[in-house]
Design a protein around this motif. Structure first.
Motif, PDB file in Angstrom:
ATOM      1  N   PRO A 247       4.877  -2.044 -12.368  1.00  0.00           N
ATOM      2  CA  PRO A 247       5.761  -1.283 -13.272  1.00  0.00           C
ATOM      3  C   PRO A 247       6.559  -0.190 -12.568  1.00  0.00           C
ATOM      4  O   PRO A 247       7.770  -0.037 -12.815  1.00  0.00           O
ATOM      5  N   ASP A 248       5.917   0.547 -11.675  1.00  0.00           N
ATOM      6  CA  ASP A 248       6.630   1.604 -10.964  1.00  0.00           C
ATOM      7  C   ASP A 248       7.663   1.016 -10.011  1.00  0.00           C
ATOM      8  O   ASP A 248       8.772   1.552  -9.865  1.00  0.00           O
ATOM      9  N   MET A 249       7.318  -0.092  -9.351  1.00  0.00           N
ATOM     10  CA  MET A 249       8.280  -0.723  -8.444  1.00  0.00           C
ATOM     11  C   MET A 249       9.496  -1.234  -9.205  1.00  0.00           C
ATOM     12  O   MET A 249      10.637  -1.077  -8.756  1.00  0.00           O
ATOM     13  N   VAL A 250       9.272  -1.843 -10.352  1.00  0.00           N
ATOM     14  CA  VAL A 250      10.389  -2.330 -11.161  1.00  0.00           C
ATOM     15  C   VAL A 250      11.251  -1.168 -11.618  1.00  0.00           C
ATOM     16  O   VAL A 250      12.493  -1.236 -11.596  1.00  0.00           O
ATOM     17  N   ALA A 251      10.613  -0.081 -12.033  1.00  0.00           N
ATOM     18  CA  ALA A 251      11.365   1.089 -12.493  1.00  0.00           C
ATOM     19  C   ALA A 251      12.243   1.657 -11.383  1.00  0.00           C
ATOM     20  O   ALA A 251      13.361   2.133 -11.639  1.00  0.00           O
ATOM     21  N   ARG A 252      11.748   1.598 -10.132  1.00  0.00           N
ATOM     22  CA  ARG A 252      12.511   2.122  -9.000  1.00  0.00           C
ATOM     23  C   ARG A 252      13.463   1.080  -8.406  1.00  0.00           C
ATOM     24  O   ARG A 252      14.285   1.401  -7.552  1.00  0.00           O
ATOM     25  N   GLY A 253      13.294  -0.186  -8.843  1.00  0.00           N
ATOM     26  CA  GLY A 253      14.189  -1.242  -8.387  1.00  0.00           C
ATOM     27  C   GLY A 253      13.910  -1.752  -6.997  1.00  0.00           C
ATOM     28  O   GLY A 253      14.758  -2.431  -6.404  1.00  0.00           O
ATOM     29  N   ARG A 254      12.721  -1.471  -6.469  1.00  0.00           N
ATOM     30  CA  ARG A 254      12.378  -1.964  -5.129  1.00  0.00           C
ATOM     31  C   ARG A 254      10.869  -1.909  -4.935  1.00  0.00           C
ATOM     32  O   ARG A 254      10.157  -1.157  -5.594  1.00  0.00           O
ATOM     33  N   GLY A 255      10.395  -2.711  -3.973  1.00  0.00           N
ATOM     34  CA  GLY A 255       8.970  -2.734  -3.647  1.00  0.00           C
ATOM     35  C   GLY A 255       8.600  -4.059  -3.019  1.00  0.00           C
ATOM     36  O   GLY A 255       9.320  -5.058  -3.161  1.00  0.00           O
ATOM     37  N   THR A 256       7.485  -4.053  -2.307  1.00  0.00           N
ATOM     38  CA  THR A 256       6.995  -5.274  -1.656  1.00  0.00           C
ATOM     39  C   THR A 256       5.497  -5.370  -1.877  1.00  0.00           C
ATOM     40  O   THR A 256       4.767  -4.389  -1.684  1.00  0.00           O
ATOM     41  N   LEU A 257       5.051  -6.548  -2.264  1.00  0.00           N
ATOM     42  CA  LEU A 257       3.625  -6.829  -2.413  1.00  0.00           C
ATOM     43  C   LEU A 257       3.262  -8.005  -1.525  1.00  0.00           C
ATOM     44  O   LEU A 257       3.862  -9.079  -1.630  1.00  0.00           O
ATOM     45  N   PHE A 258       2.275  -7.790  -0.653  1.00  0.00           N
ATOM     46  CA  PHE A 258       1.728  -8.865   0.174  1.00  0.00           C
ATOM     47  C   PHE A 258       0.328  -9.206  -0.316  1.00  0.00           C
ATOM     48  O   PHE A 258      -0.493  -8.307  -0.543  1.00  0.00           O
ATOM     49  N   PHE A 259       0.046 -10.488  -0.418  1.00  0.00           N
ATOM     50  CA  PHE A 259      -1.300 -10.946  -0.764  1.00  0.00           C
ATOM     51  C   PHE A 259      -1.774 -11.933   0.295  1.00  0.00           C
ATOM     52  O   PHE A 259      -1.038 -12.845   0.677  1.00  0.00           O
ATOM     53  N   GLY A 260      -2.999 -11.764   0.747  1.00  0.00           N
ATOM     54  CA  GLY A 260      -3.596 -12.730   1.646  1.00  0.00           C
ATOM     55  C   GLY A 260      -4.263 -13.833   0.848  1.00  0.00           C
ATOM     56  O   GLY A 260      -5.035 -13.561  -0.078  1.00  0.00           O
TER      57      GLY A 260
END
Length: 250
Positions: free
Chosen positions: A140-153
């Motif tokens: 939610p915070d990443m969407v609100a700021r319009g950017r972000g990266t999530l990595f999953f192993g």
């Protein structure tokens, strides 16, 4: 909370975007921290026990990289919520996160011909259930700021059938497809999601150390260099052009 280094706040932050390493260990977690820290990211390192935290901070400090450490079980939703609130209060919003709390513990692997429903579902709960909690906390915070990266192993047996991993393989496939579908869902909202699909044993990590004590097992699965994986993750973060990189230890 455990985030002290004996240094003031200015000396443990780099003024860049914040990478949260959710499940830091001596292998891939630390390689992710080193690579992103070298690129100017601030670092929040989280692991279940604080016992290794001083050595992690010292290892990074030797490379001129500041960091803060926190103790929490990131597979527990309440503990995850608590520690991310502490991280935000101390260091600001999370711009990128790595979730890969690999462990030598977990449900027993059962050969598929011998597996009943419970044996089949136990690894699914262990691998898949924590992922939506991470997403709900960070997206939610990443969407609100319009950017972000999530990595999953995710495990390579979710891509290539691996009979020796039995009930772990379908669970890995479920986790991998969750990540890739999430990537397609969030791409237009500025959040880049990527799977690091691990088809081997990561050097320097606890699982590698455990298997090394058992003759032949490392040869069966192959060994991967965590620095290579972290370098690929950095490229994904920078280029944002792919949602998966596969690492084959054969």
């Amino acid at each position: 909370m455990d985030h002290g280094t004996g240094q003031d706040a200015e000396s443990v932050t780099g003024g860049g975007e914040l990478l949260a390493v959710l499940g830091v260990g001596p292998g891939l977690g630390m390689s992710m921290a080193e690579r992103f820290g070298a690129e100017g990211h601030d670092l929040a390192l989280v692991s279940r026990s604080a016992a290794r935290h001083p050595s992690y901070r010292a290892r990074l400090a030797e490379r001129g990289i500041g960091s803060r450490t926190y103790a929490a079980d990131v597979n527990d939703p309440e503990d995850l919520h608590r520690v991310l609130a502490e991280i935000r209060a101390a260091q600001g919003p999370v711009g990128a996160a790595w979730f890969g709390p690999a462990s030598t513990e977990g449900p027993a692997i059962v050969p598929l011909p011998d597996a009943g429903p419970e044996a089949l579902l136990a690894p699914v709960r262990a691998l898949l259930a924590p992922l939506p909690h991470v997403v709900r906390e960070l997206v939610p915070d990443m969407v609100a700021r319009g950017r972000g990266t999530l990595f999953f192993g995710v495990g390579g047996s979710g891509l290539v059938p691996t009979p020796a991993l039995g009930t772990l393989a379908p669970a890995s496939a479920a986790a991998r497809m969750y990540v890739l579908t999430l990537a397609e869902t969030l791409g237009e909202k500025g959040v880049h999601v990527a799977a690091l699909t691990i088809g081997g044993v990561i050097a320097r990590g606890d699982i590698h150390r455990s298997l090394a004590a058992q003759p032949g097992l490392l040869d069966a699965f192959g060994t991967l260099d965590p620095d290579d994986i972290a370098a690929a993750a950095w490229e994904l973060h920078r280029e944002r052009d792919r949602h998966e990189v596969v690492f084959d230890g054969a």
